[in-house]
Design an enzyme around this catalytic site. Structure first.
Site, mmCIF file in Angstrom:
data_model
loop_
_atom_site.group_PDB
_atom_site.id
_atom_site.type_symbol
_atom_site.label_atom_id
_atom_site.label_comp_id
_atom_site.label_asym_id
_atom_site.label_seq_id
_atom_site.Cartn_x
_atom_site.Cartn_y
_atom_site.Cartn_z
ATOM 1 C CG HIS A 75 1.238 12.396 -5.371
ATOM 2 N ND1 HIS A 75 1.024 12.184 -4.024
ATOM 3 C CD2 HIS A 75 2.387 11.726 -5.661
ATOM 4 C CE1 HIS A 75 1.983 11.417 -3.540
ATOM 5 N NE2 HIS A 75 2.825 11.133 -4.512
ATOM 6 C CG HIS B 73 7.604 11.319 -6.515
ATOM 7 N ND1 HIS B 73 8.103 11.291 -5.228
ATOM 8 C CD2 HIS B 73 6.337 10.845 -6.423
ATOM 9 C CE1 HIS B 73 7.174 10.809 -4.395
ATOM 10 N NE2 HIS B 73 6.093 10.531 -5.113
ATOM 11 C CD GLU C 43 3.035 4.494 -2.179
ATOM 12 O OE1 GLU C 43 3.875 5.195 -1.575
ATOM 13 O OE2 GLU C 43 2.997 4.385 -3.424
ATOM 14 C CG HIS D 285 4.226 9.528 -0.250
ATOM 15 N ND1 HIS D 285 4.489 10.851 -0.467
ATOM 16 C CD2 HIS D 285 4.396 8.897 -1.447
ATOM 17 C CE1 HIS D 285 4.823 11.018 -1.749
ATOM 18 N NE2 HIS D 285 4.768 9.855 -2.365
ATOM 19 C CG ASP E 195 3.066 8.318 -7.165
ATOM 20 O OD1 ASP E 195 3.744 9.228 -6.660
ATOM 21 O OD2 ASP E 195 2.902 7.213 -6.622
ATOM 22 C CD GLN F 253 10.920 7.393 -1.233
ATOM 23 O OE1 GLN F 253 10.501 7.876 -2.253
ATOM 24 N NE2 GLN F 253 10.205 6.523 -0.519
#
Ligand code: 17E
Ligand code: FE2
Length: 418
Positions: free
Chosen positions: A56, A58, A212, A209, A308, A151
């Site tokens: 995981h 980005h 969170e 996701h 992350d 997102q």
């Protein structure tokens, strides 16, 4: 390729490994140490381990912290806002250059498999396009899966669903979601159904996701798990973060775990990220803001650790070292017993491989691709305690990274051989 004097996880003896035409052809227990002969690699009793997996990260946002503005509050929500200011500045060259740097960092730390999210709340889809192109170009160096990640919401962002479909048609490997950020609970639930539908339609994996937040009323995990169960695809589904689970009460968790076990979905926790982003609306006592890693693991559910972020709007540290993430995770989740340490590398190797659905061809086993890393330590415990460096990374029988260690040279009473 032949490696002698290697240790293997949870074994006492020394082993010799043979790799032929890119695949492990022999793994033999030695009676004792051997003198390496011409062309053999001497592991000198160090731990040979399956390559690290970053499940995981980005890559589209990596190395953008402070551009144009810093996240001052340290919340997830400000991170999303700061990133939305950086998004208009994205172009292919910019993403390519930062993603390459980050991939190099990861590979230099023993990673050979990466699952990256790419933001699809962007009509240009430049993140998806660039990362899918990099994935294909780098396939002989590292395995990359690209998640189409909405997102700003699959259903709340204008045209979000259409952008997701375009990303999947373009070649994204995994369908993402962000139910806790949709405008309403109803939209969050509907988005989970959409994600599963899209995964079935395009035959893709799922990585959401999910929850969170510290909000104990954020309960989209149960919707995702139920949808996965009804469609018999739990092993292809991942719930990332699920930090709200750290705030659920035990009575609800007891019911939830029954469903989670039936569904067989995978979990990713990002301990450095969550200890930083969560608990931000608390004073004291302050929640740790992590999911129940120890309890998920004890219940036989598959859970692994990821980084992350590396220097992005959400998290301004990070260096590609999964052993650091693991160290944090073990502390924060209170997995600090002897048996926890003895199997700790599972959380950044085997469990992550299962999450990525690559486990059929992963690991040091005859018949598998000849890929492994050599760690400065003898077993899980010593590697964790000493944060053992990655000395060598071999992929399909080719050395892709080799490291020489720095040593203490004075004073001479300090013995640096630990
Ligand atoms: N986006 C998000 O929603 N959550 C995160 N932890 C990151 C990006 C890094
Ligand atoms: Fe993330």
């Amino acid at each position: 390729m032949e490696i002698v004097n290697a240790r293997l996880r949870s074994k006492v003896a020394l082993y010799s490994l043979k790799i032929n035409k890119g695949y492990f052809t022999a793994i033999c227990e030695q009676d004792g140490p051997l003198d390496a002969i011409d062309g053999q690699i001497d592991a000198s009793g160090k731990l040979a381990c399956a390559p690290f997996v970053e499940p995981h990260i980005h890559l589209d946002a990596a190395l953008t912290a402070g551009e144009p503005n810093w996240n001052q509050s340290g919340t997830l929500f400000e991170g999303i806002e700061r990133w939305s200011e950086r998004k208009p500045l994205l172009n292919e060259a910019d993403i390519r250059q930062r993603a390459m740097k980050t991939i190099q960092l990861l590979v230099s730390q023993g990673v050979q498999y990466i699952r990256t999210h790419a933001d699809v709340s962007d009509p240009s889809l430049v993140g998806i396009k660039t990362l899918c192109a990099l994935r294909d170009e780098l396939s002989d160096k590292v395995d990359i899966q690209v998640v189409a990640f909405p997102q700003e919401g699959l259903l709340s962002y204008p045209g979000g669903l259409e952008l997701m479909e375009q990303a999947l048609q373009f070649g994204a490997d995994v369908v993402g979601g962000i139910p806790h950020f949709e405008y309403t609970r109803e939209l969050g639930e509907a988005s989970m159904k959409q994600v599963i539908e899209l995964a079935l339609k395009y035959d893709r994996l799922v990585d959401v996701h999910c929850d969170e937040t510290d909000d104990p009323n954020s309960r989209f995990l149960e919707v995702l798990a139920a949808e996965a169960l009804f469609n018999n695809m739990g092993s292809r589904v991942t719930a990332s973060h699920t930090t709200a689970m750290g705030s659920y009460d035990n009575a609800y968790c007891s019911k939830l775990f029954r469903l989670l076990k039936k569904s067989g979905i995978n979990f990713v926790s990002c301990p450095t990220e969550s200890i930083h982003l969560q608990g931000r609306f608390d004073s004291y006592p302050k929640r740790r803001g992590l999911t129940r890693v120890k309890e998920l693991n004890a219940a036989g559910l598959n859970v692994c650790f990821g980084e992350d972020s590396i220097f992005d709007p959400w998290y301004s540290l990070g260096n590609g070292k999964l052993l650091r993430t693991l160290d944090f995770g073990l502390h924060i989740c209170q997995m600090m017993g002897y048996t926890d340490f003895s199997a700790a590398l599972d959380l950044i190797t085997d469990n992550s491989a299962r999450t990525l659905n690559i486990h059929d061809s992963y690991g040091i086993q005859v018949g598998n691709p000849g890929s492994f890393i050599l760690l400065d330590g003898e077993d899980d415990y010593s590697v964790i305690r000493q944060q053992g460096e990655v000395l060598l990374s071999v992929r399909h029988g080719q050395v892709i990274m080799r490291r020489e260690l720095a040593r203490v040279v004075s004073p001479d009473w300090i013995n640096d051989d630990n």
